[in-house]
Design a protein around this motif. Structure first.
Motif, mmCIF file in Angstrom:
data_model
loop_
_atom_site.group_PDB
_atom_site.id
_atom_site.type_symbol
_atom_site.label_atom_id
_atom_site.label_comp_id
_atom_site.label_asym_id
_atom_site.label_seq_id
_atom_site.Cartn_x
_atom_site.Cartn_y
_atom_site.Cartn_z
ATOM 1 N N VAL A 188 -12.815 6.287 2.529
ATOM 2 C CA VAL A 188 -11.395 5.958 2.621
ATOM 3 C C VAL A 188 -10.889 5.627 1.221
ATOM 4 N N GLY A 189 -9.727 6.160 0.874
ATOM 5 C CA GLY A 189 -9.080 5.823 -0.384
ATOM 6 C C GLY A 189 -7.761 5.127 -0.125
ATOM 7 N N PHE A 190 -7.382 4.226 -1.020
ATOM 8 C CA PHE A 190 -6.088 3.567 -0.870
ATOM 9 C C PHE A 190 -5.565 3.187 -2.246
ATOM 10 N N VAL A 191 -4.244 3.170 -2.356
ATOM 11 C CA VAL A 191 -3.574 2.832 -3.601
ATOM 12 C C VAL A 191 -2.653 1.654 -3.335
ATOM 13 N N TYR A 192 -2.800 0.621 -4.157
ATOM 14 C CA TYR A 192 -1.976 -0.572 -4.017
ATOM 15 C C TYR A 192 -1.079 -0.703 -5.240
ATOM 16 N N LEU B 238 3.393 0.552 4.872
ATOM 17 C CA LEU B 238 2.024 0.773 5.311
ATOM 18 C C LEU B 238 1.239 -0.527 5.197
ATOM 19 N N VAL B 239 0.631 -0.972 6.293
ATOM 20 C CA VAL B 239 -0.131 -2.215 6.263
ATOM 21 C C VAL B 239 -1.547 -2.044 6.790
ATOM 22 N N LEU C 28 0.857 -1.176 0.000
ATOM 23 C CA LEU C 28 0.000 0.000 0.000
ATOM 24 C C LEU C 28 0.897 1.231 0.000
ATOM 25 N N ILE C 29 0.687 2.145 -0.945
ATOM 26 C CA ILE C 29 1.557 3.323 -1.026
ATOM 27 C C ILE C 29 0.833 4.609 -0.653
ATOM 28 N N VAL D 205 -2.002 9.808 3.859
ATOM 29 C CA VAL D 205 -0.728 9.267 4.318
ATOM 30 C C VAL D 205 -0.066 8.604 3.108
ATOM 31 N N TYR D 206 1.102 9.130 2.696
ATOM 32 C CA TYR D 206 1.818 8.615 1.530
ATOM 33 C C TYR D 206 3.139 7.973 1.960
#
Length: 649
Positions: free
Chosen positions: A538-542, A520-521, A385-386, A509-510
């Motif tokens: 919530v957004g997340f980039v994998y 990041l986990v 996760l970035i 959070v990057y």
């Protein structure tokens, strides 16, 4: 209970053949059923189950009991490692009358093998001592199962009883399987009773057994490799750990002078664990059968490997043995056997810097190999996760926007630079209304004091460069009152808290470093869920070369157990791919499923209040890309909710 200890192999097979040659006839034809066949008998553990006191009409009862006992035996810790090396037969011989001889009750039915309890009102010892019955056992085995390795005889009585020796005996008492296991400990593994019974102690010669010793010093203990240096010898009191190996006084029926490895094992009480020493005795017995005629100890195919887990917190050590099996494994930590570490793989924490070895054993001996446990490079395919982000109303008190996140990986002191932003005014440029006018951002370890804080970012060139490097959208107004931090953090959980009044804010959070751990986990955010633009998003980039499994939860009702007021009564969770807005997963009520509970445990997530709570949870598998998870209320409900995203191993 132990009648005595007998050899299991060559001697008894010789006696069986000798007795069979006498030509003793039986009055009816035995019936044999193969319960399990895994290969040729010459290189298998051959189990045989006989029965006594079952009439011709009770043959189905006997075979059902035999299958039940075998299935339970295969699942037990003593035999499960060797389940694919076991053949099993059940042989039925009808008795004229049902039951068994119980002198104390005046019962003496005519049974085929003539099993009998000993005298005494409280007798628990049942066995075959009648010469005719013994000859019949030997002849049946010689005719139907000459390759036997272990024989069990089920006695058709519900009275509590059994015996070790040859065969291993057990009645059909409700605890019959535990009795059978205990007696098999005697008959197959050569174990002693670990309980005290001074009334019969003098009937048994004082001797050394795998689980009973007269030696009193640490270095003399037969099981010393299992004993930690911090464990007192002799050992007293009742331990907190059931599998703690020490040297407790009292064994082989004697209260003094004999010592056992566990405070309470299956050789002392029913429904207890075997313990590592007793399990090792079973493995030694299997090796003693020399199933594959091994002539040299095993070797190792290649250097053992250490593989990093997906969350970067553990390594799995793996070794491959070469030679004639079966093989047994024992992992060794700083010179001591690790209790329960008896497979070809072994998982340890990355923070564990101890010296490890693995001992591999077959019939011909053992080979011990040191393991290089230096941290291995992460697999190229390891995804991560970035970017984690939360858009939510920010409030005061229990409605304060609090974002939690965790960095996982080996705790080697390495730190990961993170870019953390609390965006308020700039959201208006994207059409968001009611934004937080002047967010203030505070970063702290979970439950700890503030590490660093920011009110206004003031157009810092370093922050502009960092935002560009991680692909964050630019803050065009360098005089905006948005808050931004660039800070390096080590492994562990942290919180980013947004204060400064009420209004919609975005927390980001990057990962501003490379792919090395820590990484990041986990992300969690607690805030008030409103309507429309005030939903909790919530957004997340994998990023990675392989898909990732994520656990995502929208927790509402279960928050009340933690003192949260005004919790969202019925959250709905929806996961979408950001580029297409395709729904990749959704859930209303989690329904207490076993699969989700297992995911909670794997992620280290707290348990929900009940299986019927209206909290939402889902496990999704995602391809590399950008995603959102939205928490809203059923029937436009509002209230405080917690949204969590975990990357699963």
């Amino acid at each position: 209970m132990s009648l005595t200890s007998f050899p299991r192999t060559a001697l008894w097979r010789w006696i069986t053949a000798l007795v069979a040659s006498a030509g003793l006839a039986w009055s009816q034809t035995p019936v044999m059923q193969s319960l399990l066949t895994t290969g040729p008998g010459a290189n298998r553990i051959n189990l045989v189950i006989l029965g006594d006191g079952f009439t011709a009409e009770q043959s189905a009862t006997f075979f059902n009991e035999a299958r039940t006992k075998l299935n339970a035996l295969l699942a037990d810790a003593a035999f499960a490692p060797f389940a694919d090396l076991i053949n099993a037969k059940a042989i039925f011989t009808a008795s004229a009358e049902a039951g068994t001889t119980i002198p104390a009750e005046g019962l003496s039915p005519d049974t085929y093998y003539k099993a009998s309890f000993t005298t005494g009102a409280s007798s628990r010892l049942v066995y075959v001592w009648d010469s005719t019955g013994l000859r019949r056992i030997y002849q049946i085995l010689a005719t139907y199962a000459p390759e036997y390795d272990h024989v069990m005889l089920l006695v058709n009585s519900t009275r509590y009883g059994g015996a070790g020796g040859f065969p291993a005996f057990a009645t059909l008492h409700p605890n019959s399987f535990e009795i059978l296991l205990h007696e098999t400990g005697h008959s197959f593994a050569g174990l002693a009773d670990e309980y005290v019974d001074t009334a019969i102690a003098d009937d048994y010669v004082s001797a050394e057994f795998p689980n009973s010793t007269r030696f009193t010093t640490r270095d003399q203990l037969p099981w010393r490799a299992f004993v930690q240096d911090s464990t007192a010898i002799p050992t007293s009191g009742q331990p907190n750990q059931a599998d703690l190996v020490g040297s407790w006084e009292g064994a082989q029926y004697r209260s003094t002078g004999h010592f056992r490895p566990l405070y309470d094992s299956k050789m002392r009480s029913l429904n207890r664990i075997w313990g590592p020493v007793n399990l090792r005795a079973f493995a030694t017995a299997v090796h003693g059968l020399n199933l594959n005629q091994a002539t040299v100890p095993p070797s190792i195919a290649s250097a053992p490997t250490a593989t990093l887990s997906a969350d970067g917190t553990t390594y799995t050590l793996a070794v491959e043995a070469v030679g004639a099996g079966p093989f047994t494994y024992q992992w060794i930590r700083d010179g001591h056997y690790v209790v329960g570490a008896t497979r070809a793989t072994f998982t340890r924490a990355v923070s564990d810097t101890a010296n490890y070895q693995v001992e591999i054993t077959n019939t011909a001996g053992s080979t011990t190999q040191a393991i290089d446990t230096a941290p291995a490079a992460e697999p190229v395919s390891q995804g991560r996760l970035i970017n984690l982000s939360v858009r939510s109303p920010a409030g005061i008190g229990s409605e304060t926007l609090t974002v939690g996140f965790a960095l996982g990986g080996r705790d080697s002191g390495a730190k990961k630079p993170l870019l953390i932003r609390a965006i308020g005014p700039t959201l208006a440029e994207f059409g968001v209304t009611g934004v937080l006018a002047d967010p203030q951002l505070t970063l702290a370890p979970l439950g700890g004091s503030a590490l660093v804080a920011n009110d206004n970012w003031n157009g810092s060139p370093a922050l502009i460069t960092a935002a560009s490097a991680v692909g964050a959208f630019p803050i065009l107004n360098e005089q905006s009152t948005d808050a931004v931090l660039l800070h390096a953090l080590g492994t562990g959980p942290y919180t980013a808290q947004v204060t400064g009044g009420t209004g919609v804010a975005l927390v980001e959070v990057y990962d501003a470093g490379d792919g090395a751990v820590p990484r990041l986990v986990n992300l969690s955010a607690r805030s008030r869920v409103g309507l429309g633009s005030e939903a909790l998003i919530v957004g997340f980039v994998y990023r990675g070369a392989v898909p990732a499994r994520l656990l995502i939860r929208g927790v509402g009702p279960s928050l009340t157990a933690y003192g949260v007021q005004g919790a969202l009564a019925d959250p709905v969770l929806t996961v979408r791919a950001l580029d297409t807005l395709t729904v990749t997963g959704e859930n209303d009520d989690w329904a207490g499923t076993t699969a989700l509970k297992a995911a909670f445990a794997a992620a280290g997530a707290f348990s929900l209040s009940s299986d019927t709570s209206r909290d939402a949870a889902i496990v999704v598998e995602i391809e590399p890309g950008s995603y959102t998870a939205t928490v809203s209320g059923v029937q436009q409900g509002t209230g405080v909710a917690l949204v969590e995203v975990y990357q699963l191993p």
